[in-house]
Design a protein around this motif. Structure first.
Motif, PDB file in Angstrom:
ATOM      1  N   UNK A 134      24.791  50.599  55.273  1.00  0.00           N
ATOM      2  CA  UNK A 134      26.085  50.493  54.610  1.00  0.00           C
ATOM      3  C   UNK A 134      26.637  49.068  54.696  1.00  0.00           C
ATOM      4  N   UNK A 135      26.364  48.400  55.797  1.00  0.00           N
ATOM      5  CA  UNK A 135      26.811  47.011  55.924  1.00  0.00           C
ATOM      6  C   UNK A 135      26.095  46.123  54.912  1.00  0.00           C
ATOM      7  N   UNK A 136      24.821  46.412  54.657  1.00  0.00           N
ATOM      8  CA  UNK A 136      24.078  45.634  53.662  1.00  0.00           C
ATOM      9  C   UNK A 136      24.663  45.848  52.274  1.00  0.00           C
ATOM     10  N   UNK A 137      25.046  47.102  51.965  1.00  0.00           N
ATOM     11  CA  UNK A 137      25.668  47.380  50.682  1.00  0.00           C
ATOM     12  C   UNK A 137      26.997  46.678  50.526  1.00  0.00           C
ATOM     13  N   UNK A 138      27.759  46.616  51.615  1.00  0.00           N
ATOM     14  CA  UNK A 138      29.053  45.933  51.573  1.00  0.00           C
ATOM     15  C   UNK A 138      28.854  44.427  51.363  1.00  0.00           C
ATOM     16  N   UNK A 142      29.085  45.798  46.877  1.00  0.00           N
ATOM     17  CA  UNK A 142      29.306  47.153  46.369  1.00  0.00           C
ATOM     18  C   UNK A 142      30.684  47.657  46.813  1.00  0.00           C
ATOM     19  N   UNK A 143      31.400  48.310  45.902  1.00  0.00           N
ATOM     20  CA  UNK A 143      32.668  48.946  46.260  1.00  0.00           C
ATOM     21  C   UNK A 143      32.385  50.187  47.102  1.00  0.00           C
ATOM     22  N   UNK A 144      33.456  50.741  47.697  1.00  0.00           N
ATOM     23  CA  UNK A 144      33.267  51.939  48.523  1.00  0.00           C
ATOM     24  C   UNK A 144      32.674  53.069  47.701  1.00  0.00           C
TER      25      UNK A 144
END
Length: 238
Positions: A134-138, A142-144
């Motif tokens: 999830x940190x990589x997506x952030x 990427x939005x929530x």
């Protein structure tokens, strides 16, 4: 053998009842399962936001619908809601009837019951995901909402597929309780047949076999889906 008599199965009327019952059961199971999965995903998303009032609301929903019998929920939706004013007038008979049909009440109650269970399944799937993903997506911007649907759901759904299989098979079997509020599904027509023929044992054996076949097909399909969606390190790919 054992004195069983299935001659009544040659009657086209009983054949039609059984086919109609199976179709209605499949429709009820498919609709309630689809809505339950959607509720589970949205509920898990809500819990992942860590908003106090939203967490409390979702937890209350889960506790109410997970800890009360689906049959009670169906009876409440079908009978109690009409006494609260949710009813309409039948244009043919002029009598007051519940606003929601028996099928709709059964579908809603089963969806809420299954949704409460699915929320817990999806939440467990989300909690097993490494924070680094999830940190990589952030970090990629990427939005929530985008992280949830594009990263978390694809992975979490693979992790919780075994739990979802149990929920969906349980939901399928629970559709039989809808006969109590006159939903014309398989058990409803089974009661009509053995009341006509007095062949209760034969009818129940046949209905048991039909349920075993249908639920086995569902379980097999879910197992194949789980194998198809396997990712290394998740689910059966571990």
């Amino acid at each position: 053998m054992f004195g069983l008599d299935y001659s009544w199965l040659a009657d086209p009327a009983y054949q039609n009842w059984l086919v109609t019952g199976v179709i209605n059961t499949l429709e009820l199971a498919a609709l309630s399962s689809s809505v339950a999965i959607l509720i589970g995903m949205l509920g898990a998303l809500g819990l992942s936001l860590r908003v106090f009032w939203l967490d409390a609301l979702i937890e209350f929903f889960v506790e109410v619908f997970r800890n009360t019998p689906p049959l009670l929920q169906m009876l409440f939706a079908y009978f109690t809601l009409s006494t609260l004013g949710l009813k309409t007038t039948d244009p043919v008979t002029g009598l007051e009837v519940p606003l929601l049909s028996a099928f709709a009440c059964a579908c809603i109650s089963l969806s809420l019951f299954g949704g409460a269970l699915a929320i817990e399944a999806f939440r467990s799937g989300l909690e097993t995901m490494p924070k680094a993903i999830t940190e990589a997506g952030r970090s990629l911007g990427y939005s929530r909402w985008a992280r949830f649907w594009r990263i978390e759901v694809p992975i979490a759904s693979r992790v919780c597929l075994p739990s979802l299989t149990n929920i969906l098979t349980n939901l399928f079997k629970t559709t039989s309780q809808a006969s109590v509020i006159t939903v014309p599904e398989l058990m409803y027509y089974a009661g009509q047949i053995y009341n006509d023929t007095f062949r209760t044992l034969e009818v129940m054996i046949l209905i048991l076999i039909i349920y075993v076949v249908l639920v086995s097909i569902l379980s097999y399909g879910m197992s194949r889906l789980e194998a198809y969606l396997t990712l290394p390190g998740y689910g059966k790919g571990q």
